[in-house]
Write an enzyme that holds these catalytic residues in place. Structure first.
Site, PDB file in Angstrom:
ATOM      1  N   GLY A  89       0.136   2.296  29.990  1.00 59.06           N
ATOM      2  CA  GLY A  89      -1.308   2.261  29.737  1.00 59.06           C
ATOM      3  C   GLY A  89      -1.928   1.012  30.311  1.00 59.06           C
ATOM      4  N   THR A 131       4.175 -15.204  11.004  1.00 53.22           N
ATOM      5  CA  THR A 131       5.083 -15.323  12.153  1.00 53.22           C
ATOM      6  C   THR A 131       5.055 -16.768  12.645  1.00 53.22           C
ATOM      7  OG1 THR A 131       4.591 -13.059  12.752  1.00 53.22           O
ATOM      8  CG2 THR A 131       5.538 -14.452  14.482  1.00 53.22           C
ATOM      9  N   CYS A 168      -1.073  -9.999  17.769  1.00 51.98           N
ATOM     10  CA  CYS A 168       0.310 -10.490  17.674  1.00 51.98           C
ATOM     11  C   CYS A 168       1.094 -10.556  18.981  1.00 51.98           C
ATOM     12  CB  CYS A 168       1.046  -9.679  16.621  1.00 51.98           C
ATOM     13  SG  CYS A 168       0.347 -10.055  14.991  1.00 51.98           S
TER      14      CYS A 168
HETATM   15  P1  NAD Z   1      -5.550 -12.918   9.310  1.00 47.67           P
HETATM   16  O1  NAD Z   1      -6.277 -13.874  10.156  1.00 47.67           O
HETATM   17  O2  NAD Z   1      -6.022 -11.525   9.155  1.00 47.67           O
HETATM   18  O3  NAD Z   1      -5.422 -13.522   7.822  1.00 47.67           O
HETATM   19  C1  NAD Z   1      -5.073 -14.843   7.542  1.00 47.67           C
HETATM   20  C2  NAD Z   1      -5.792 -15.244   6.263  1.00 47.67           C
HETATM   21  O4  NAD Z   1      -5.354 -16.550   5.851  1.00 47.67           O
HETATM   22  C3  NAD Z   1      -7.312 -15.352   6.406  1.00 47.67           C
HETATM   23  O5  NAD Z   1      -7.949 -14.516   5.456  1.00 47.67           O
HETATM   24  C4  NAD Z   1      -7.621 -16.825   6.173  1.00 47.67           C
HETATM   25  O6  NAD Z   1      -8.864 -17.037   5.538  1.00 47.67           O
HETATM   26  C5  NAD Z   1      -6.458 -17.225   5.277  1.00 47.67           C
HETATM   27  N1  NAD Z   1      -6.209 -18.668   5.224  1.00 47.67           N
HETATM   28  C6  NAD Z   1      -6.169 -19.559   6.247  1.00 47.67           C
HETATM   29  N2  NAD Z   1      -5.931 -20.789   5.767  1.00 47.67           N
HETATM   30  C7  NAD Z   1      -5.797 -20.675   4.427  1.00 47.67           C
HETATM   31  C8  NAD Z   1      -5.537 -21.596   3.392  1.00 47.67           C
HETATM   32  N3  NAD Z   1      -5.364 -22.888   3.645  1.00 47.67           N
HETATM   33  N4  NAD Z   1      -5.493 -21.148   2.119  1.00 47.67           N
HETATM   34  C9  NAD Z   1      -5.667 -19.849   1.848  1.00 47.67           C
HETATM   35  N5  NAD Z   1      -5.916 -18.918   2.801  1.00 47.67           N
HETATM   36  C10 NAD Z   1      -5.986 -19.335   4.067  1.00 47.67           C
HETATM   37  O7  NAD Z   1      -4.044 -12.923   9.830  1.00 47.67           O
HETATM   38  P2  NAD Z   1      -2.955 -11.751   9.754  1.00 47.67           P
HETATM   39  O8  NAD Z   1      -3.218 -10.769  10.828  1.00 47.67           O
HETATM   40  O9  NAD Z   1      -2.804 -11.307   8.361  1.00 47.67           O
HETATM   41  O10 NAD Z   1      -1.659 -12.566  10.182  1.00 47.67           O
HETATM   42  C11 NAD Z   1      -1.063 -13.505   9.331  1.00 47.67           C
HETATM   43  C12 NAD Z   1       0.300 -13.863   9.891  1.00 47.67           C
HETATM   44  O11 NAD Z   1       1.147 -12.705   9.849  1.00 47.67           O
HETATM   45  C13 NAD Z   1       0.313 -14.304  11.346  1.00 47.67           C
HETATM   46  O12 NAD Z   1       1.310 -15.274  11.518  1.00 47.67           O
HETATM   47  C14 NAD Z   1       0.656 -13.045  12.113  1.00 47.67           C
HETATM   48  O13 NAD Z   1       1.278 -13.300  13.344  1.00 47.67           O
HETATM   49  C15 NAD Z   1       1.633 -12.386  11.158  1.00 47.67           C
HETATM   50  N6  NAD Z   1       1.721 -10.918  11.273  1.00 47.67           N
HETATM   51  C16 NAD Z   1       0.583 -10.180  11.444  1.00 47.67           C
HETATM   52  C17 NAD Z   1       0.674  -8.782  11.522  1.00 47.67           C
HETATM   53  C18 NAD Z   1      -0.548  -7.923  11.731  1.00 47.67           C
HETATM   54  O14 NAD Z   1      -0.383  -6.726  11.930  1.00 47.67           O
HETATM   55  N7  NAD Z   1      -1.759  -8.444  11.699  1.00 47.67           N
HETATM   56  C19 NAD Z   1       1.934  -8.159  11.380  1.00 47.67           C
HETATM   57  C20 NAD Z   1       3.070  -8.954  11.177  1.00 47.67           C
HETATM   58  C21 NAD Z   1       2.948 -10.340  11.132  1.00 47.67           C
HETATM   59  C1  UGA Z   2       3.008  -5.213  16.444  1.00 45.42           C
HETATM   60  C2  UGA Z   2       4.444  -4.765  16.102  1.00 45.42           C
HETATM   61  O1  UGA Z   2       4.600  -3.398  16.465  1.00 45.42           O
HETATM   62  C3  UGA Z   2       4.747  -4.935  14.621  1.00 45.42           C
HETATM   63  O2  UGA Z   2       6.092  -4.599  14.349  1.00 45.42           O
HETATM   64  C4  UGA Z   2       4.502  -6.397  14.256  1.00 45.42           C
HETATM   65  O3  UGA Z   2       4.718  -6.607  12.867  1.00 45.42           O
HETATM   66  C5  UGA Z   2       3.086  -6.779  14.605  1.00 45.42           C
HETATM   67  O4  UGA Z   2       2.857  -6.551  16.032  1.00 45.42           O
HETATM   68  C6  UGA Z   2       2.842  -8.228  14.356  1.00 45.42           C
HETATM   69  O5  UGA Z   2       3.721  -9.026  14.436  1.00 45.42           O
HETATM   70  O6  UGA Z   2       1.691  -8.494  14.069  1.00 45.42           O
HETATM   71  P1  UGA Z   2       0.569  -4.167  16.179  1.00 45.42           P
HETATM   72  O7  UGA Z   2       0.137  -5.322  17.005  1.00 45.42           O
HETATM   73  O8  UGA Z   2      -0.168  -3.851  14.929  1.00 45.42           O
HETATM   74  O9  UGA Z   2       2.115  -4.363  15.735  1.00 45.42           O
HETATM   75  O10 UGA Z   2       0.511  -2.854  17.053  1.00 45.42           O
HETATM   76  P2  UGA Z   2       1.500  -2.060  18.025  1.00 45.42           P
HETATM   77  O11 UGA Z   2       1.519  -0.651  17.594  1.00 45.42           O
HETATM   78  O12 UGA Z   2       2.796  -2.727  18.183  1.00 45.42           O
HETATM   79  O13 UGA Z   2       0.704  -2.125  19.397  1.00 45.42           O
HETATM   80  C7  UGA Z   2       0.487  -3.359  20.075  1.00 45.42           C
HETATM   81  C8  UGA Z   2      -0.160  -3.099  21.415  1.00 45.42           C
HETATM   82  O14 UGA Z   2       0.768  -2.486  22.309  1.00 45.42           O
HETATM   83  C9  UGA Z   2      -1.378  -2.165  21.362  1.00 45.42           C
HETATM   84  O15 UGA Z   2      -2.387  -2.669  22.200  1.00 45.42           O
HETATM   85  C10 UGA Z   2      -0.843  -0.845  21.884  1.00 45.42           C
HETATM   86  O16 UGA Z   2      -1.836  -0.059  22.492  1.00 45.42           O
HETATM   87  C11 UGA Z   2       0.184  -1.329  22.894  1.00 45.42           C
HETATM   88  N1  UGA Z   2       1.262  -0.341  23.153  1.00 45.42           N
HETATM   89  C12 UGA Z   2       2.135  -0.003  22.165  1.00 45.42           C
HETATM   90  C13 UGA Z   2       1.395   0.196  24.422  1.00 45.42           C
HETATM   91  O17 UGA Z   2       0.617  -0.113  25.345  1.00 45.42           O
HETATM   92  N2  UGA Z   2       2.414   1.092  24.660  1.00 45.42           N
HETATM   93  C14 UGA Z   2       3.301   1.444  23.692  1.00 45.42           C
HETATM   94  O18 UGA Z   2       4.209   2.251  23.969  1.00 45.42           O
HETATM   95  C15 UGA Z   2       3.140   0.894  22.416  1.00 45.42           C
END
Ligand code: NAD
Ligand code: UGA
Length: 431
Positions: free
Chosen positions: A252, A121, A259
């Site tokens: 809640g 992101t 995120c």
């Molecule tokens: P994370 O911290 O779990 O994973 C990131 C990984 O990248 C780590 O394992 C780290 O070691 C690695 N990394 C960092 N620098 C590096 C490099 N130079 N070379 C190789 N690897 C490297 O992060 P995440 O939760 O997977 O999130 C990644 C991105 O996706 C973020 O921008 C986040 O906002 C977005 N995103 C996350 C979620 C989610 O549910 N966690 C959902 C949608 C989007």
């Molecule tokens: C959220 C988005 O839902 C995903 O679509 C997105 O890809 C992701 O962020 C991201 O960009 O990383 P996530 O953070 O895994 O996903 O979890 P959610 O289910 O969205 O919940 C986020 C927070 O909102 C939690 O703390 C949850 O308890 C809270 N929540 C969610 C509420 O308090 N009320 C609700 O009705 C829903």
């Protein structure tokens, strides 16, 4: 198709595994050697339902490999996803240093045409910087930059990835568009194809909108509390309007996770930098912070003086079905309680290992009953399904006082009253 995913965190690992399951040859890269070594031994570093089995299956079929060698991964792949973290800086900006580093490395090792896809992101216009850095570091090889933001949720990541509401593809060449459409074709999902800037904004705007929905219902919950109305009924009545929709209207203790908090901040910052401002989102953040303080006040109101009292916490993860505790509201509440001199006992089905590393003065328990034993009140911070199945009779016997403060509206208020609890929740009448 040969693809590489750089960054093997929640998003990289889930996306890589699912792409392999769809029949692609996937190389997942990370610069964290410990993580890659663990994955190569079959140890999955995160808890995500169904992921371990899927990784095992695709490693066995040699469709999925893990490595620290970015050079080999880049050379062997046609599409390269960047899925590294974009954490917040102190001022709220997204820190793009990992994106920059990876872009440089990809450029260095690129030997023929590739599509470089932002899956992390990122703020709008990051693609321009990625392109610039790549051209600066390799002006010989042709490439395209694209944006394919990820919308999966932790806890249901695999089904979110394989059955998405939509796939967003930001592209600026027919060649990149064709390759990405081919890659996603097996999902049979609705696909929105757009320019890259729009795809980047789709992600920030979607997360911010969902966060706004949560803060909206939390603000409504506070009105409900003042007049004895029930926010769950209000949400039901609102959600039946298709234009509003029923999801993300659960009141809640506020949103947490890796995120929403960071993406709302980053969207505010980018709006400010572009001279647009986004006051609405600042209120979304303010309401979210207030929710935690209001819950803390409810704990205080149920026990008066907290110094020397023992408070039991059920749930530490920011939501159920994950071990992720990043920006979990439970951590703020625990710190507020400790700040008042209260002792804290806590249990979470999956997040204890992470919690132990950052909460040294908490008495971590082996289960929920152990938490209740000797606590003066019990506070629900995460709506894990197993908490709903607890024997309330047993809980009541173990607690010093039959007090439950429910930050997630997990329990039925009437049932709690009938069971003899002094029960407080969010936006629902105290019976
Ligand atoms: P994370 O911290 O779990 O994973 C990131 C990984 O990248 C780590 O394992 C780290 O070691 C690695 N990394 C960092 N620098 C590096 C490099 N130079 N070379 C190789 N690897 C490297 O992060 P995440 O939760 O997977 O999130 C990644 C991105 O996706 C973020 O921008 C986040 O906002 C977005 N995103 C996350 C979620 C989610 O549910 N966690 C959902 C949608 C989007
Ligand atoms: C959220 C988005 O839902 C995903 O679509 C997105 O890809 C992701 O962020 C991201 O960009 O990383 P996530 O953070 O895994 O996903 O979890 P959610 O289910 O969205 O919940 C986020 C927070 O909102 C939690 O703390 C949850 O308890 C809270 N929540 C969610 C509420 O308090 N009320 C609700 O009705 C829903």
């Amino acid at each position: 198709m040969n693809i590489a995913i750089i960054g093997t965190g929640y998003v990289g690992l889930v996306s890589g595994t699912c792409f392999a399951e769809l029949g692609n040859d996937v190389i997942c890269v990370d610069n964290n050697e410990e993580k890659i070594n663990a994955l190569n031994k079959g140890v999955v570093p995160i808890y995500e339902p169904g992921l371990e089995e899927l990784i095992k299956k695709n490693r066995r079929k040699k469709k999925l490999v893990f490595t620290c060698d970015i050079k080999e991964a880049v050379r062997k792949s046609k599409i390269i996803f960047i899925a590294v973290g974009t954490p917040p800086k102190d001022n709220g900006d997204a820190d793009l240093k990992y994106i920059e580093e990876v872009s440089r490395n990809i450029a260095k090792y690129m030997n023929n045409y590739k599509v470089i896809v932002e899956k992390s992101t990122v703020p709008v216009e990051t693609n321009k910087w990625v392109k610039y850095i790549m051209q600066l570091n390799n002006h010989k090889v042709d490439f395209d930059v694209a944006s394919n933001p990820e919308f999966l949720k932790e806890g249901s990541a695999i089904s979110d990835f394989t059955h998405p509401d939509r796939v967003a593809l930001g592209v600026e060449s027919e060649r990149a568009k064709k390759l990405l459409l081919q890659l996603y074709e097996p999902l049979k999902a609705p696909i929105v194809v757009t320019d890259i800037q729009s795809a980047e904004i789709i992600k920030h705007a979607s997360n911010s909108f969902l966060a706004a929905k949560i803060s909206f219902i939390n603000a409504v919950a506070n009105i409900c509390e003042k007049v004895g109305a029930d926010v769950e009924k209000v949400a039901e009545g609102m959600g039946m309007d298709k234009r509003i929709g029923e999801s993300f209207l659960n009141a809640g203790v506020g949103y947490g996770g890796s995120c929403f908090p960071k993406d709302v901040k980053a969207f505010i910052r980018i709006a400010e930098k572009l001279d647009c401002g986004f006051e609405l989102l600042k209120d979304v953040e303010r309401i979210n912070e207030k929710q935690k303080k209001l819950l803390f006040k409810k704990i205080e109101q149920s026990l008066w003086i907290l110094n020397g009292k023992t408070i039991g916490i059920l749930g530490i993860a920011f939501k159920p079905n994950t071990d992720d505790i990043r920006c979990a509201p439970a951590i703020d509440i625990i710190k507020m309680l400790q700040g008042e001199g209260a002792k804290v006992r806590a249990y979470d089905p999956k997040a204890m290992d992470h919690a132990k590393k950052i909460l040294p003065n908490v008495d971590f328990c082996k289960n929920s009953y152990d938490v209740a034993r000797g606590s003066d009140a019990l506070v629900v911070m995460t709506e894990w399904p197993e908490f709903k199945r607890l024997s309330l009779t047993k809980i009541k016997k173990l607690l010093n006082h039959p007090i439950i403060i429910d930050g997630r509206n997990l329990f039925d208020a009437k049932k709690m009253k009938k069971s003899g609890f002094k029960y407080t929740s969010v936006g629902r009448p105290d019976l």
